[in-house]
Design an enzyme around this catalytic site. Structure first.
Site, PDB file in Angstrom:
ATOM      1  CG  HIS A 162      -1.709  -1.101   1.330  1.00 50.83           C
ATOM      2  ND1 HIS A 162      -2.978  -1.350   0.625  1.00 50.83           N
ATOM      3  CD2 HIS A 162      -1.361  -2.301   1.948  1.00 50.83           C
ATOM      4  CE1 HIS A 162      -3.320  -2.627   1.196  1.00 50.83           C
ATOM      5  NE2 HIS A 162      -2.512  -3.278   1.809  1.00 50.83           N
ATOM      6  CB  SER A 205      14.677  22.003 -14.301  1.00 56.12           C
ATOM      7  OG  SER A 205      14.007  23.347 -14.386  1.00 56.12           O
ATOM      8  CE  LYS A 229      12.341  19.616 -11.077  1.00 58.60           C
ATOM      9  NZ  LYS A 229      11.320  19.028 -10.456  1.00 58.60           N
ATOM     10  CD  GLU A 278       9.833  12.176 -15.580  1.00 58.62           C
ATOM     11  OE1 GLU A 278       9.241  12.836 -15.776  1.00 58.62           O
ATOM     12  OE2 GLU A 278      11.260  12.615 -15.057  1.00 58.62           O
TER      13      GLU A 278
END
Ligand code: ARG
Length: 462
Positions: free
Chosen positions: A157, A278, A284, A291
């Site tokens: 979970h 970024s 970043k 992704e």
């Protein structure tokens, strides 16, 4: 003007836009090698059956061989306006041999030809996909080796559950990929049947020895039924299912790595070379390649669904809808060919942050071990669960952890606790206490890793 294999039946030239709409050469040129292979074998089969004189069959075979070689040397070879790859090869044959080239199509239909081409294609291309999947398994096995007895939390979970070895986590991603390689082997077995001899639908009226032809082309068997053969694309659907499921597995691996490399966890560090920055936020370090793998999974699932949807409403026999199979198959293959090496590199480039991962594996995650301790002292598990649940409630309220409990506090919860409980509540003891071969016990994980190594050796990798 465009000529087709079927123009005899018609008065005039086809509508140009409709012709372009129906043409598949744009994408089925990828079957060129297989179309030539299938046609050469067909020429030999016509020769063996005495339908073509032996020397003519030999001339066909040689001319097709020469056409095949031209693909490598001739720059603009594929810039043609043929309807499909079958028409293309046949046109070149006629150009090379004159009218006698037109005899190659004796007893054969494009309906079976396209099926034999795609089956041959999958039989030679799936092993490359399997190899690339095994490459990811290898990177996971290497990382599992390097992780040794390092610890991390596992999650259910998405809440901390129990301590596990980092190697166990890594091999949990290897296991589905090993299944994928086996599933692709099933897709090869399904494609491994010769459809030639089925004609357009009813079979062929020429005495072709299909068993000999199957052997010549390296097929394990001949299809059972010519009507089924002309509309059967189950083997393509099976390939797409294996592809979609592999992408699902890569996507879940990508998701885990994205999370576990994130600032909140930092159990692993992504290699700089496989991260992006970024344009605005200088701090970043983004996991773009992962992704993209996760994002591309949608198209592969889409290709499977598209294929199944195309198949579901078809009347028996060839229907042009089936032409949709190829872009789905090629698309899925390309997606896998793009994603697998990237995932392999990302996994290979991960650096484990041992201290951080181990620190997160401690604390209330050991509650099950405390309950198991009480079971070992004769308390039924359900009772033990209640006792430890009460302790956890107290610890959470007081922002404390198991090691901070005094012996009095342990005894207040249950008089079965003895001082040795203190030694039981570490992640290392927790993993070592596991008894089953599929568990995270270090000896079990080492033995599973050895199995994966053996499997990789059998795949020709190690
Ligand atoms: N391009 C066609 C396909 O992909 C080849 C078979 C054509 N057969 C036919 N009867 N039109 O399915």
């Amino acid at each position: 003007m465009t000529t087709t294999l079927w123009s005899g039946r018609f008065d005039g030239a086809p509508d140009a836009a409709a012709f372009d709409f129906g043409a598949s050469f744009r994408f089925d040129r990828r079957l060129f090698e297989d179309d030539v292979t299938g046609s050469r074998a067909w020429a030999r089969a016509l020769g063996r059956a005495g339908i073509l004189p032996a020397d003519e069959a030999q001339r066909f075979d040689a001319a097709l061989g020469a056409i095949f070689s031209r693909a490598d040397t001739q720059q603009d070879f594929f810039t043609a306006n043929d309807e499909d790859v079958h028409s293309f090869v046949e046109r070149l044959l006629v150009e090379s041999l004159g009218d006698s080239g037109r005899r190659l199509h004796t007893g054969r239909s494009r309906n079976e030809q396209v099926s034999v081409d795609l089956r041959l294609y999958l039989k030679r291309r799936i092993p490359l996909v399997q190899r690339a999947v095994a490459g990811v398994v290898q990177a996971l096995a290497d990382q599992a080796d390097a992780a040794g007895d390092a610890l991390m939390p596992s999650y259910t979970h998405f809440r901390p559950a129990q301590p596990v070895l980092v190697a166990h986590f890594l091999l949990s991603h290897a296991a589905p990929l090993v299944r994928d390689v086996e599933r692709f082997a099933g897709a090869i077995r399904e494609a491994d049947a010769l459809p030639l001899g089925s004609g357009a639908i009813a079979g062929t009226a020429y005495a072709i020895d299909v068993e000999a032809l199957a052997r010549d082309l390296g097929f394990a068997r001949v299809v059972d039924n010519s009507m089924d053969a002309s509309s059967d694309r189950d083997f393509a659907a099976t390939f797409l299912y294996a592809s979609a499921l592999t992408m699902v597995h890569l996507s879940r691996l990508a998701e885990d790595v994205i999370i576990l490399c994130g600032d909140e966890h930092r159990f692993f560090e992504l290699s700089d070379a496989l991260s992006t920055g970024s344009s605005m936020m200088p701090q970043k370090k983004n996991p773009d390649p992962l992704e993209l793998v996760r994002g591309k999974t949608g198209r592969t699932i889409g290709q499977l669904v598209a294929m199944l949807t195309t198949l579901k409403g078809l009347p028996t026999g060839y229907n042009k809808d089936l032409q949709e199979d190829k872009e789905a198959v090629f698309g899925a293959e390309d997606t896998l060919a793009g994603c697998l090496p990237v995932v392999r590199s990302v996994v290979h480039g991960l650096t484990l942050n041992r201290e951080r991962a181990a620190a997160a594996a401690s604390g209330l995650l050991l509650a099950t071990d405390v309950a198991d301790y009480l079971v070992g002292r004769g308390l039924p598990f359900r009772r033990a669960h209640e006792v430890v649940g009460g302790l956890v409630r107290k610890l959470v309220a007081e922002h404390r952890d198991f090691p901070s409990l005094s012996m009095e506090e342990w005894r207040a919860a249950s008089d079965r606790f003895e001082p040795d409980i203190r030694d039981r509540i570490t992640p290392a003891v927790s993993v070592a206490a596991k008894m089953t071969p599929q568990s995270t016990a270090p000896a079990a994980v080492r033995s599973r890793l050895a199995n994966v190594r053996k499997w990789l050796t059998a795949q020709g990798l190690c």
